[in-house]
Design an enzyme around this catalytic site. Structure first.
Site, short mmCIF file in Angstrom:
data_model
loop_
_atom_site.label_atom_id
_atom_site.label_comp_id
_atom_site.label_asym_id
_atom_site.label_seq_id
_atom_site.Cartn_x
_atom_site.Cartn_y
_atom_site.Cartn_z
N ASP A 121 0.81 -1.21 0.00
CA ASP A 121 0.00 0.00 0.00
C ASP A 121 0.84 1.26 0.00
O ASP A 121 1.91 1.32 0.61
CB ASP A 121 -0.90 0.04 1.26
CG ASP A 121 -2.04 -0.94 1.16
OD1 ASP A 121 -2.48 -1.20 0.04
OD2 ASP A 121 -2.50 -1.41 2.21
N ASP A 319 -6.76 -0.58 10.08
CA ASP A 319 -7.30 -0.98 8.79
C ASP A 319 -8.79 -0.68 8.64
O ASP A 319 -9.33 -0.74 7.53
CB ASP A 319 -7.07 -2.47 8.55
CG ASP A 319 -5.63 -2.79 8.18
OD1 ASP A 319 -4.89 -1.84 7.85
OD2 ASP A 319 -5.24 -3.96 8.24
#
Length: 436
Positions: A121, A319
């Protein structure tokens, strides 16, 4: 490059079973390198990141057999260590951040582990110091090729020691754990991560013959053993995907049942959603979410604005902060989202602002969300997914929006979510994948 086309504004209904946990799967699959015996792992999610790791293990010489759609047998009895210094590995390993976790088991069993600077990411700087400082404490020598961004550790033998991790890194803890289980002597890890993923890894390693105590705490003690044997292990349901499905239900004002969620491993997640005013019912090991026309954010008892922030387990997982942020755009009330761990993870809010959300990005770590209380529907738009969690959050926003949205770069979503469009269609969503 593929895209999703989403016609929003439709209510959904049905039952969803969550996939296996991505973050656990990446750890336990690396652990198969610790033994020459067969290891069977069930409930492995069929997602891009996990499939890349399985491919890398296959190239490394691990025998991989698919037993069922989500079950695999691994046997690392003939490892090709030369692959680690090949151009192919430098290419394959650099595309997956989870590949860093092969270093610990390779170092423990074969005395060497190498990795190119891993990708993943684009959510800000993610240091590898915790991993390599741990290996060095165990007696490994570290080397780094700046021209090729290539890391390596080598040791004739690892020795147990005491160490304090500079941060409670989940992947760092996993990597050091896997290195220390075959070390000579006893290793003590202070400030260890204790997420359910780490607990599962410890459970698997202990079933292979490791001696790890302190599981579920921040202090782990590992008595080194000479060898490990094979085992069978089942991956937990993915708590992040469970939170994502809650977001889908809430933003589309839909009734949804999420099956077999392993409530005992969800920690603070249900409580944080309830603070946003969301109704969640526990039915056995399922979560039932009734259709809710409105939900109101709870202020603190003195009337001040609620803050939702991330923290190491048992705190709230980072998350799910992007999911919480999207949900808050249609809540009644105001909330401050504080993303402490990553400095770029809130940068997707400009897409939500384009859709009509009231969000003030205070700085790279904090955003204030003023909810619409479903009085003003988000508007469809065209956007690009910057990372896995922002991608699913934008998808959830698009499902609730008026009109047809396009989300590009959905490979980011595929990295963490199995067959997402078919599962959304099964509960009534109008979504299609467009291949370029």
């Amino acid at each position: 490059m593929a895209s999703f086309k989403i016609e929003g504004g439709h209510k959904l209904n049905g039952t969803i079973t969550p996939q296996g946990a991505k973050n656990e799967a990446l750890q336990v699959i690396c652990a198969v390198l610790l033994t020459p015996e067969k290891v069977v792992i069930d409930n492995i999610p069929d997602i891009l990141d996990v499939n890349k790791l399985i491919f890398i293990l296959g190239e490394l010489g691990v025998k991989v057999e698919k037993l069922a759609p989500n079950s695999y047998c691994f046997q690392a009895d003939e490892i090709n260590l030369e692959y680690l210094e090949s151009a192919d590995f430098k290419r394959d390993g650099s595309s997956l951040r989870g590949s860093i976790m092969i270093v610990g088991p390779l170092l423990a069993r074969f005395g060497k582990g190498y990795i190119p600077r891993p990708g993943g990411d684009k959510i800000g700087r993610r240091r590898l110091d915790t991993h390599f400082e741990g290996f060095i404490r165990l007696g490994a020598k570290f080397r780094y090729n700046r021209e090729e961004y290539f890391y390596g550790v080598e040791a004739e033998e690892l020795y147990g020691t005491e160490m304090l991790l500079d941060e409670a890194s989940v992947t760092g803890t996993a990597n050091i754990l896997m290195a220390s289980v075959l070390a000579t002597g006893t290793t003590t890890i202070y400030n260890a991560a204790c997420e359910p993923y780490i607990q599962q890894l410890c459970k698997m390693l202990n079933s292979m013959g490791a001696r790890i105590s302190g599981v579920a705490s921040n202090l782990l003690t590992i008595e080194g053993v000479k060898e490990l044997k094979g085992c069978r292990h089942r991956v937990l349901p993915d708590m992040i995907e469970i939170g994502s499905w809650i977001g889908v239900a809430v933003m589309t004002q839909s009734e949804l049942t999420i099956k077999d969620v392993s409530w005992k491993d969800l920690g603070q997640i249900p409580n944080v959603f309830r603070k946003l005013g969301i109704e969640l019912e526990r039915k056995g090991d399922d979560i039932y979410i009734p259709a809710q026309e409105s939900y109101e954010i709870q202020n603190y008892i003195d009337g001040s604005v609620l803050t939702v922030s991330d923290a190491p387990w048992p705190g709230f997982t980072p998350d799910l902060l992007s999911i919480v942020l999207v949900i808050a755009t249609q809540a009644k009330g105001t909330v401050l989202i504080h993303q402490k761990m990553f400095e770029s993870r809130l940068f997707f809010v400009d897409k939500l602002i384009d859709m009509g959300a009231k969000v003030i990005l205070s700085d790279p770590h904090r955003a204030v969300v003023i909810g619409h209380d479903h009085k003003s529907q988000l508007k469809a738009t065209k956007m690009t997914s910057p990372d896995i969690r922002a991608g699913i959050s934008l998808l959830i926003a698009a499902l609730s929006a008026k009109g047809t949205s396009i989300i590009n770069n959905i490979e980011q979503i595929d990295r963490g979510y199995e067959n997402i469009e078919q599962r959304l269609k099964s509960i009534g969503a109008r979504i299609e994948r467009i291949e370029d």
